[in-house]
Write a protein that holds these residues in place. Structure first.
Motif, PDB file in Angstrom:
ATOM      1  N   PHE A  83      33.542  28.205  46.053  1.00 15.33           N
ATOM      2  CA  PHE A  83      32.185  28.712  45.914  1.00 15.33           C
ATOM      3  C   PHE A  83      32.126  30.213  46.174  1.00 15.33           C
ATOM      4  N   THR A  84      32.996  30.712  47.052  1.00 13.27           N
ATOM      5  CA  THR A  84      33.064  32.151  47.274  1.00 13.27           C
ATOM      6  C   THR A  84      33.462  32.876  45.996  1.00 13.27           C
ATOM      7  N   VAL A  85      34.468  32.354  45.315  1.00 13.34           N
ATOM      8  CA  VAL A  85      34.909  32.957  44.059  1.00 13.34           C
ATOM      9  C   VAL A  85      33.787  32.909  43.019  1.00 13.34           C
ATOM     10  N   TYR A  86      33.154  31.753  42.879  1.00 16.76           N
ATOM     11  CA  TYR A  86      32.056  31.627  41.920  1.00 16.76           C
ATOM     12  C   TYR A  86      30.930  32.613  42.231  1.00 16.76           C
ATOM     13  N   GLY A  87      30.561  32.700  43.505  1.00 17.24           N
ATOM     14  CA  GLY A  87      29.446  33.553  43.889  1.00 17.24           C
ATOM     15  C   GLY A  87      29.718  35.022  43.641  1.00 17.24           C
ATOM     16  N   VAL A  88      30.877  35.491  44.081  1.00 14.97           N
ATOM     17  CA  VAL A  88      31.192  36.908  43.904  1.00 14.97           C
ATOM     18  C   VAL A  88      31.410  37.232  42.433  1.00 14.97           C
ATOM     19  N   PHE A  89      32.003  36.310  41.676  1.00 12.75           N
ATOM     20  CA  PHE A  89      32.175  36.569  40.246  1.00 12.75           C
ATOM     21  C   PHE A  89      30.812  36.682  39.565  1.00 12.75           C
ATOM     22  N   ALA A  90      29.912  35.735  39.842  1.00 13.08           N
ATOM     23  CA  ALA A  90      28.587  35.789  39.217  1.00 13.08           C
ATOM     24  C   ALA A  90      27.854  37.062  39.604  1.00 13.08           C
ATOM     25  N   GLY A  91      28.020  37.485  40.858  1.00 11.55           N
ATOM     26  CA  GLY A  91      27.349  38.691  41.301  1.00 11.55           C
ATOM     27  C   GLY A  91      27.985  39.969  40.775  1.00 11.55           C
ATOM     28  N   SER A  92      29.298  39.935  40.511  1.00  7.84           N
ATOM     29  CA  SER A  92      29.997  41.156  40.094  1.00  7.84           C
ATOM     30  C   SER A  92      30.041  41.343  38.588  1.00  7.84           C
ATOM     31  N   ALA A  93      29.796  40.282  37.831  1.00  7.86           N
ATOM     32  CA  ALA A  93      29.911  40.387  36.376  1.00  7.86           C
ATOM     33  C   ALA A  93      28.988  41.468  35.827  1.00  7.86           C
ATOM     34  N   SER A  94      27.709  41.424  36.218  1.00  4.78           N
ATOM     35  CA  SER A  94      26.761  42.429  35.726  1.00  4.78           C
ATOM     36  C   SER A  94      27.135  43.824  36.205  1.00  4.78           C
ATOM     37  N   ALA A  95      27.605  43.921  37.472  1.00  7.07           N
ATOM     38  CA  ALA A  95      27.994  45.226  38.014  1.00  7.07           C
ATOM     39  C   ALA A  95      29.181  45.804  37.244  1.00  7.07           C
ATOM     40  N   PHE A  96      30.137  44.962  36.877  1.00  4.49           N
ATOM     41  CA  PHE A  96      31.299  45.434  36.126  1.00  4.49           C
ATOM     42  C   PHE A  96      30.889  45.880  34.724  1.00  4.49           C
ATOM     43  N   LEU A  97      30.059  45.083  34.072  1.00  6.07           N
ATOM     44  CA  LEU A  97      29.667  45.398  32.706  1.00  6.07           C
ATOM     45  C   LEU A  97      28.804  46.659  32.638  1.00  6.07           C
ATOM     46  N   SER A  98      27.848  46.765  33.552  1.00  4.90           N
ATOM     47  CA  SER A  98      26.942  47.918  33.513  1.00  4.90           C
ATOM     48  C   SER A  98      27.555  49.158  34.148  1.00  4.90           C
ATOM     49  N   PRO A 142      18.658  33.663  36.988  1.00  6.57           N
ATOM     50  CA  PRO A 142      18.351  35.088  37.193  1.00  6.57           C
ATOM     51  C   PRO A 142      19.571  35.999  37.257  1.00  6.57           C
ATOM     52  N   SER A 143      20.792  35.454  37.340  1.00 10.88           N
ATOM     53  CA  SER A 143      21.989  36.282  37.548  1.00 10.88           C
ATOM     54  C   SER A 143      22.099  37.447  36.564  1.00 10.88           C
ATOM     55  N   PRO A 144      21.980  37.217  35.238  1.00 14.15           N
ATOM     56  CA  PRO A 144      22.104  38.353  34.317  1.00 14.15           C
ATOM     57  C   PRO A 144      20.836  39.202  34.210  1.00 14.15           C
ATOM     58  N   ALA A 154      31.143  51.685  49.462  1.00 13.25           N
ATOM     59  CA  ALA A 154      32.403  51.652  48.722  1.00 13.25           C
ATOM     60  C   ALA A 154      32.115  51.498  47.236  1.00 13.25           C
ATOM     61  N   THR A 155      33.080  51.879  46.406  1.00 16.33           N
ATOM     62  CA  THR A 155      32.919  51.725  44.966  1.00 16.33           C
ATOM     63  C   THR A 155      33.128  50.268  44.564  1.00 16.33           C
ATOM     64  N   PHE A 156      32.664  49.944  43.373  1.00 17.80           N
ATOM     65  CA  PHE A 156      32.808  48.576  42.887  1.00 17.80           C
ATOM     66  C   PHE A 156      34.270  48.177  42.792  1.00 17.80           C
ATOM     67  N   LYS A 157      35.123  49.082  42.305  1.00 17.21           N
ATOM     68  CA  LYS A 157      36.537  48.743  42.130  1.00 17.21           C
ATOM     69  C   LYS A 157      37.210  48.445  43.466  1.00 17.21           C
ATOM     70  N   VAL A 158      36.915  49.253  44.463  1.00 17.68           N
ATOM     71  CA  VAL A 158      37.504  49.025  45.787  1.00 17.68           C
ATOM     72  C   VAL A 158      37.005  47.703  46.362  1.00 17.68           C
ATOM     73  N   LEU A 159      35.716  47.432  46.186  1.00 19.32           N
ATOM     74  CA  LEU A 159      35.149  46.188  46.702  1.00 19.32           C
ATOM     75  C   LEU A 159      35.777  44.980  46.016  1.00 19.32           C
ATOM     76  N   LEU A 160      35.950  45.047  44.699  1.00 17.80           N
ATOM     77  CA  LEU A 160      36.543  43.934  43.959  1.00 17.80           C
ATOM     78  C   LEU A 160      37.984  43.696  44.389  1.00 17.80           C
TER      79      LEU A 160
END
Length: 378
Positions: A207-222, A11-13, A347-353
């Motif tokens: 796992f933290t890196v994997y989780g946040v990356f999977a969750g942030s990929a769609s946010a970054f792209l969209s 469901p991630s994407p 916060a904005t996505f960039k600041v959060l990342l």
């Protein structure tokens, strides 16, 4: 195992699609993710260890049935109630199967005196990370045509896995009499306290890196890139996880010391590149993918080191110690993502990342002395 892990990340994407269809807020999507994580941890604590007493198949078969029920729910509906129920069931299935499948694999391919073989270690790690990679890719590609088709496919695959598990032998002798049931006690094996403790540190961070990356990929792209394609989101997550799986295969003969010497600095550099991709003007998809590849190499190296340590140091008659490893891992996968979903309200996505990258990099640097303990006697 790889089918369930792929199903869990499929469901991630698609969450951006579900948000538009059901008019969901980011905090609601976070709740959906939280109930999935809660199901995993609860299942690991309640049944992740009982296969040592009642048999691997006795736990795996109900887990696969539970995953099948979740797939059928998603195939019929992706409304908010269906998402909540389906994700809880997915978490319960994955939590029950994670440690059990790894233990079953070592049973089927054990060396002399029950020693875990290198082949079993490689297959176990690749099944986990490879499954995480394949799920988003398949779901993202199919979402362009029929979004629900991916769940029909997973339902069929789970039926195949169910039949295969039913026909597989139970090779490990069961204790007699069987112990009285009790929930999993999260205790580090006393004989390998230093090694396992260090492994758990690396496990949580990866796992933290994997989780946040999977969750942030769609946010970054969209968001910064204004690209809402589920296929692109799935491909991006697949790229990171797939590189991680490939790294584990290609470094199969490496000692732990060499794996960590590669993994720690490369992971930090990868995080820096991902942050740079979001902050440059205009935001760069090429940099983001390059960072994803570096993160995959670093995280894959550390993950294999950590899991290998647990597999080789846990007593052969206590393979359910893997439950502790995956409880810590899935807490790392879920808690930061839930926190990030809440933080995005303020916060904005960039600041959060940027904040996430700084915190994780600091954690890795502070944990490096403990991670070096993985190289003891290796």
């Amino acid at each position: 195992m790889s089918i369930l892990t792929a199903f869990s990340t499929a469901p991630s994407p698609l969450y951006s699609l579900y948000r538009r269809q059901n008019h969901l807020s980011s905090i609601t999507v976070t709740v959906v993710y939280a109930v999935f994580a809660g199901g995993i941890v609860a299942s690991l604590l309640l049944v992740g260890h009982v296969s040592d007493w009642y048999g691997r198949r006795t736990v795996l078969i109900p887990a696969l049935v539970t995953g099948l029920a979740a797939a059928l729910i998603f195939a019929v509906s992706t409304s908010l109630p269906a998402l909540l129920v389906g994700r809880v069931l997915t978490g319960l299935a994955l939590g029950a199967a994670t440690a059990t499948a790894g233990a079953y694999l070592t049973d089927l391919d054990a060396g002399p005196n029950g020693v875990v073989t290198r082949r079993a270690q490689i297959v176990s790690t690749v099944a986990n990370v490879g499954g995480l990679a394949i799920g988003p890719l398949a779901a993202g590609l199919l979402a362009t045509y029929v979004p629900s088709l991916i769940y029909v496919i997973f339902a069929v695959l789970l039926v195949v896995a169910l039949v295969a598990t039913w026909r597989s032998p139970e090779v490990r002798p069961l204790p007699a009499p069987r112990p009285r049931y009790r929930p999993q006690r999260l205790a580090i094996p006393a004989a390998a306290r230093a090694q396992v403790s260090a492994a758990l540190t690396g496990d949580f961070l990866v796992f933290t890196v994997y989780g946040v990356f999977a969750g942030s990929a769609s946010a970054f792209l969209s968001g910064p890139l204004h690209r809402t394609s589920p296929a692109l989101a799935g491909l991006t997550v697949f790229f990171a996880f797939g590189v991680g799986a490939l790294t584990q295969v290609s470094t199969a003969t490496w000692p732990l010391r060499r794996l960590l010497a590669l993994g720690v600095p490369v992971l930090i550099v990868g995080l820096a590149v991902i942050v740079t991709a979001a902050w440059v003007q205009p935001p760069s998809l090429a940099l983001f993918l390059a960072g994803a590849a570096l993160v995959g190499v670093g995280a894959g190296s550390i993950f294999r080191s950590a899991l290998t340590t647990v597999l080789t140091t846990a007593p052969p008659n206590d393979r359910a110690a893997l439950a502790l490893f995956f409880v810590v891992g899935y807490l790392g996968l879920s808690v930061p993502v839930v926190a990030a979903g809440i933080a995005l309200q303020h916060a904005t996505f960039k600041v959060l990342l940027l904040t996430f990258a700084i915190v994780v990099a600091a954690g890795i640097l502070l944990a490096s002395p403990r991670l070096r303990r993985l190289t003891t006697d290796n």
